[in-house]
Design an enzyme around this catalytic site. Structure first.
Site, PDB file in Angstrom:
ATOM      1  N   SER A 113       0.805  -1.225   0.000  1.00 16.75           N
ATOM      2  CA  SER A 113       0.000   0.000   0.000  1.00 16.75           C
ATOM      3  C   SER A 113       0.834   1.269   0.000  1.00 16.75           C
ATOM      4  CB  SER A 113      -0.919   0.002   1.216  1.00 16.75           C
ATOM      5  OG  SER A 113      -0.144   0.046   2.398  1.00 16.75           O
TER       6      SER A 113
ATOM      7  N   HIS B 112      -5.440  -4.607  -0.740  1.00 15.13           N
ATOM      8  CA  HIS B 112      -5.401  -3.492  -1.692  1.00 15.13           C
ATOM      9  C   HIS B 112      -5.578  -3.984  -3.129  1.00 15.13           C
ATOM     10  CE1 HIS B 112      -4.452  -0.199   1.051  1.00 15.13           C
ATOM     11  NE2 HIS B 112      -3.832  -1.126   1.761  1.00 15.13           N
TER      12      HIS B 112
ATOM     13  N   LYS C 285     -12.163  -2.189   2.567  1.00 16.35           N
ATOM     14  CA  LYS C 285     -11.565  -1.255   1.605  1.00 16.35           C
ATOM     15  C   LYS C 285     -12.451  -1.200   0.361  1.00 16.35           C
ATOM     16  CE  LYS C 285      -7.112  -1.355   3.810  1.00 16.35           C
ATOM     17  NZ  LYS C 285      -6.030  -2.264   4.202  1.00 16.35           N
TER      18      LYS C 285
HETATM   19  C1  LIG Z   1      -5.745  -2.783   5.621  1.00 18.92           C
HETATM   20  C2  LIG Z   1      -4.924  -4.008   5.583  1.00 18.92           C
HETATM   21  C3  LIG Z   1      -5.143  -5.058   6.487  1.00 18.92           C
HETATM   22  C4  LIG Z   1      -6.126  -4.935   7.610  1.00 18.92           C
HETATM   23  O1  LIG Z   1      -7.433  -4.959   7.136  1.00 18.92           O
HETATM   24  P1  LIG Z   1      -8.652  -4.769   8.159  1.00 18.92           P
HETATM   25  O2  LIG Z   1      -9.781  -5.513   7.565  1.00 18.92           O
HETATM   26  O3  LIG Z   1      -8.873  -3.300   8.255  1.00 18.92           O
HETATM   27  O4  LIG Z   1      -8.207  -5.342   9.468  1.00 18.92           O
HETATM   28  C5  LIG Z   1      -4.400  -6.209   6.341  1.00 18.92           C
HETATM   29  N1  LIG Z   1      -3.475  -6.335   5.357  1.00 18.92           N
HETATM   30  C6  LIG Z   1      -3.233  -5.345   4.475  1.00 18.92           C
HETATM   31  C7  LIG Z   1      -2.214  -5.530   3.396  1.00 18.92           C
HETATM   32  C8  LIG Z   1      -3.942  -4.147   4.569  1.00 18.92           C
HETATM   33  O5  LIG Z   1      -3.682  -3.151   3.717  1.00 18.92           O
END
Ligand SMILES: *Cc1c(COP(=O)(O)O)cnc(C)c1O
Length: 404
Positions: free
Chosen positions: A187, A215, A246
């Site tokens: 990210s 992502h 997301k």
């Molecule tokens: C945002 C993210 C997470 C965590 O996701 P949540 O559902 O908010 O706990 C895990 N791994 C990656 C690569 C992320 O970008």
């Protein structure tokens, strides 16, 4: 504890907090008074174009998604007051697990309250001290924590470095099972993992492959299935974790998707699943509606990639340096930490919300602002943002002065 001892504890915390502030590492919360979206309203009533959400498909504030969650609440109620295996599983949870499996091209899926929990609970039930986990150096914090909870031998390969991955696979040669784990997309830079090469190395050394698709799920690849589709390795990835928080709606929730034996074992042994409450039915219902929408049409995914291509082209034309790539995460490089801070602050005044990153979050001398595109951005909004970039860039002397 005596009062004296307690006071030492609280005073110590305050000193550490003050130190974070002095180092510029203190994270204040930005409070919004609107829904999430391409445009948001801050607590003080300021309208801002939002360039820093993980709202890739623009669904977070979308009315039909909110309505789907309300409909699920009406039908299934507010919550279950139970973990899944006691009395916390409803038909909507099973339907969502099946829909995620169909979408990703896997056999079965298990839901969690967050992807953080999915990653936290995936390693320990499946691997022990006889095994090896080989992890990209820049993998997400939740993968690092999950690996820590597991007894397998740990090997770390330099970020995105296939030669080093091979060295680590050779170092892990004596181990029973080997698992390569990587973020599908990283990210901070929008770097896409080289899954084709990773799968080839996995085949060569008899390793399993796991990817974290937080992502990527919903918009990477021709039909948005993820990085495995993007790299044409669907069917060659053994374990996929991802988030519902997301692109896939933006509320919260996570999942692990894999062969049925893997998921079956996680349902028996994965601690965040066994000892934490079930996903709210409103989220399960809305996520199901989102997956139906994304399976029916690639319109949102296509618009996101058009917006990304447009922004990447135009921001370079203005004269900014970006990390090359195709992902909707666009790091606009400013190199110097105070400049990145000033730039983000000036953009806020100009009505654009974005976040600055500097050491130690990114390497020294690599300070930047990170732009994240969304399908919800209109061309007009992107032009406004680009104009603001140009203005702030000139004001801070980052761009050549305009030829008269
Ligand atoms: C945002 C993210 C997470 C965590 O996701 P949540 O559902 O908010 O706990 C895990 N791994 C990656 C690569 C992320 O970008």
């Amino acid at each position: 504890m005596s009062d004296q001892a307690k006071n030492t504890f609280f005073t110590g915390l305050q000193q550490n907090l003050d130190q974070l502030r002095e180092q510029g590492l203190y994270k204040p919360e930005r409070v919004l008074s609107s829904r999430q979206g391409a445009e948001v309203v801050s607590q003080d009533g300021r309208k801002l174009i939002n360039m820093c959400a993980n709202n890739y498909l623009g669904l977070s504030g979308e009315e039909w998604v909110a309505q789907a969650s309300i409909a699920a609440t009406e039908k299934y109620g507010y919550g279950l007051s139970s973990v899944r295996f006691i009395c916390g599983t409803q038909t909507v949870h099973k339907q969502l697990e099946q829909a995620i499996s169909r979408f990703l091209g896997t056999e079965d899926t298990i839901l969690y309250a967050a992807a953080f929990d999915a990653n936290g609970g995936v390693f320990e039930p499946l691997f022990d001290e006889n095994d090896a986990i080989i992890s990209d150096a820049l993998n997400h914090a939740s993968i690092i924590d999950g690996i820590r909870l597991c007894k397998a031998a740990r090997f770390r390969y330099a970020h995105n470095d296939m030669a080093d991955l091979e060295v680590q696979l050779q170092a892990a040669a004596g181990k029973r099972h080997k698992l390569i784990v990587t973020d599908g997309v990283f990210s901070m830079d929008g770097t896409i993992a080289q899954l084709d090469k990773i799968c080839d190395l996995a085949d060569k050394y008899g390793a399993l492959v796991m990817i974290d698709e937080c992502h990527a799920s919903g918009f990477m690849g021709a039909t948005g299935r993820g990085t495995h589709e993007h790299h044409n390795v669907m069917g060659r990835i053994d374990i996929i974790t991802g988030t519902l928080g997301k692109a896939l709606g933006g509320a919260m929730g996570g999942f692990t998707s894999a062969r049925k034996e893997v998921i079956d074992m996680l349902r028996q042994k994965s601690r965040p699943y066994l000892f934490s409450n079930t996903l709210a039915p409103s989220i399960a219902g809305a996520s199901l509606a989102v997956l139906e929408c994304l399976s029916a049409s690639t319109e949102l995914r296509d618009r996101l990639h058009e917006n990304t291509a447009y922004f990447r082209k135009e921001i370079e034309r203005i004269g900014f340096t970006i990390k090359p790539g195709t992902h909707p995460v666009v790091p606009v490089m400013l190199f110097d930490a105070p400049v990145a801070q000033k730039f983000a602050a000036r953009m806020y005044e100009l009505g654009v919300l974005l976040s600055g990153f500097f050491y130690p979050v990114v390497p020294m001398g690599q300070a930047r602002v990170r732009v994240q595109l969304s399908a919800a951005h209109t061309r007009e909004q992107l032009d406004t943002v680009l104009k603001a970039f140009e203005q702030a860039g000139r004001e801070l002397g980052l761009l050549p002065t305009k030829a008269q």
